[in-house]
Design an enzyme around this catalytic site. Structure first.
Site, PDB file in Angstrom:
ATOM      1  CG  HIS A 289      -2.048  -0.994   1.180  1.00  0.00           C
ATOM      2  ND1 HIS A 289      -3.182  -0.990   0.209  1.00  0.00           N
ATOM      3  CD2 HIS A 289      -2.381  -2.057   1.980  1.00  0.00           C
ATOM      4  CE1 HIS A 289      -3.964  -2.124   0.332  1.00  0.00           C
ATOM      5  NE2 HIS A 289      -3.567  -2.660   1.593  1.00  0.00           N
ATOM      6  CB  CYS A 331      -1.525   4.122  -3.798  1.00  0.00           C
ATOM      7  SG  CYS A 331      -2.965   3.201  -4.365  1.00  0.00           S
TER       8      CYS A 331
END
Length: 469
Positions: A289, A331
């Site tokens: 992430h 991300c």
């Protein structure tokens, strides 16, 4: 009525041809107006500006404009330039903006890049941004500009990424045992050939820099957070299989903590430094992430800066002069890009075969260099843009990277492209992977609206990199 139909069919033909010239041939068609703008501060020498003008003309830019202003005045000058492009009645093929200022003054070029990339008149067209830091009082341009002028005049038919790689090879500077050189950041979706050749001309011969020698050992390190990331295991399996097929000795670590990210990189570097034979290439994949500012979030929720991991490996003695590849599937912020595209009705759009919407971050090439050939601080404060590093991000800065139960768009597309042509030049293959990713429509997790994604490729490679002979 006949006039309306004929006009509509002509528009349909032009739109279809524009789409196929990139998709089918993998090259941009730059048959429209080519315009260049130089933004220079008063301290920049006239010889530097003159060399830039020669570079632009060697690359076929019909209009070469110059605006002298303080660095604070650059955004206003660029805005006026873009207004003139909007007022231009014919098609625009390519735009190039060079910003030249004393070293350290132009600290935030993102605003200029953003303004250029958002120009409606340039939608779908390649946009080149050249940031040059200069030395006040320096009478002559240095290695980068001199090499760029010479190569553009001699080989204008080369794809621009190949030409820049050759210039980087000539410009790289050795300081205290570490090699520094310019760096490029690309979201291009096809080959950009600016010389006076057709977009479907024969491929040019490789430059004198030739290829990296990959006859030595190859090593890959895959660090992946699987927990809470559906589809991540498919990415690990696909990338691991590709690395094995390409001859990399692969180490896999899943669900690392923040401390483990750093420790694994350090151990990987030490293993390479103590390897008995020559080492020719290293690949590191970081999958996790992402934080709001581009951090990697480890399984323990702690953040790791990817730049720190890149620096860890760039100091590896065994890899000096060898390519170091980093793949980042994470991300880099929370922005979800709806893309830009035609505003036609759906049935009319299909009938016209209109180009699909593309990411608003696509088709941009940024080049960061030192006009006098000294060490450039690079595009990111605190980063070491040393030579022979290739970093590929799954998404543009500030944006979401997409993944589902089948894996991520970035990793799955990259593996497919490399398996189809493993002997190809890696920068060209990454550009093709970006084209395919940009064409995907992704349903955002927060709504039913379709989203777009775009890769960012950062390179300070000095030779062609082909992973399979």
């Amino acid at each position: 009525m006949a006039f309306l139909v004929a006009g509509t069919l002509q528009v349909a033909s032009q739109m279809a041809d524009a789409q196929e010239s990139l998709e089918r041939k993998g090259k941009y068609s730059v048959r429209g107006l080519r315009v260049a703008l130089t933004l220079s501060s008063p301290e920049v020498s006239a010889s530097t500006v003159a060399v830039l003008d020669g570079v632009f003309r060697a690359l076929g830019f019909e209009s070469c404009r110059r605006r002298e202003a303080s660095v604070q005045g650059f955004p206003g000058e660029l805005a006026g330039f873009l207004e003139q492009l909007h007022a231009h009645r014919g098609p625009v093929g390519c735009a190039l903006v060079a910003a030249v200022a004393p070293r350290g003054q132009l600290r935030r070029p993102r605003q200029l890049v953003r303004e250029l990339s958002c120009c409606g008149a340039l939608r779908g067209c390649p946009k080149v941004f050249l940031l040059l830091s200069s030395t006040p009082g320096a009478p002559e341009p240095g290695a980068f500009l001199s090499g760029l002028r010479e190569l553009c005049g001699r080989s204008p038919h080369w794809p621009l990424l190949q030409l820049l790689t050759e210039v980087f090879c000539r410009t790289a500077e050795e300081t205290s045992g570490t090699t520094y050189c310019p760096v490029l950041r690309s979201s291009l979706r096809g080959a950009l050939c600016l010389g006076d050749v057709g977009p479907w001309g024969p491929e040019p011969a490789p430059g004198p820099s030739a290829q990296y020698d990959l006859s030595g050992a190859r090593a890959a390190l895959l660090l992946a957070v699987i927990q809470g990331r559906p589809g991540a295991r498919h990415d690990v399996e696909a990338l691991g299989g590709l690395c094995e097929a390409l001859g990399f000795e692969t180490t896999l670590r899943t669900d690392p903590t923040a401390q483990a990210f750093l420790e694994e990189l350090a151990q990987f570097r030490d293993r390479l430094d103590t390897h008995r034979g020559p080492v020719s290439c290293a690949l590191v994949a970081l999958m996790a992430h992402g934080g709001p500012q581009g951090q990697l979030l480890a399984v323990d929720g702690q953040a790791v800066w990817p730049e720190a991991l890149v620096q860890e490996l760039s100091g590896c003695r065994a890899l000096r002069g060898c390519p170091k590849i980093f793949l980042l599937q994470a991300c880099r912020g929370g922005h979800r890009d709806a893309g830009t595209g035609p505003t036609l009705l759906p049935w009319f759009q299909r009938w016209l075969r209109a180009p699909p919407a593309t990411s608003s971050h696509a088709d941009v090439l940024q080049i960061y260099a030192d006009a006098q050939g000294g060490i450039c601080s690079g595009p990111t404060p605190g980063s070491c843009d040393q030579a022979d590093i290739l970093t590929v991000y799954a998404t543009a800065e500030g944006c979401v990277a997409y993944r589902d139960e089948k894996g991520s768009d970035f990793i799955q597309t990259l593996v497919e492209v490399l398996r189809a042509e493993p002997q190809g030049d890696l920068l060209e293959l990454l550009t093709e992977a970006n084209r395919q990713v940009c064409e995907l429509d992704v349903l955002g997790p927060d709504s039913d609206e379709r989203r777009k994604a775009c890769l960012e490729i950062r390179s300070s490679l000095r030779r062609r990199l082909c992973l399979q002979a």
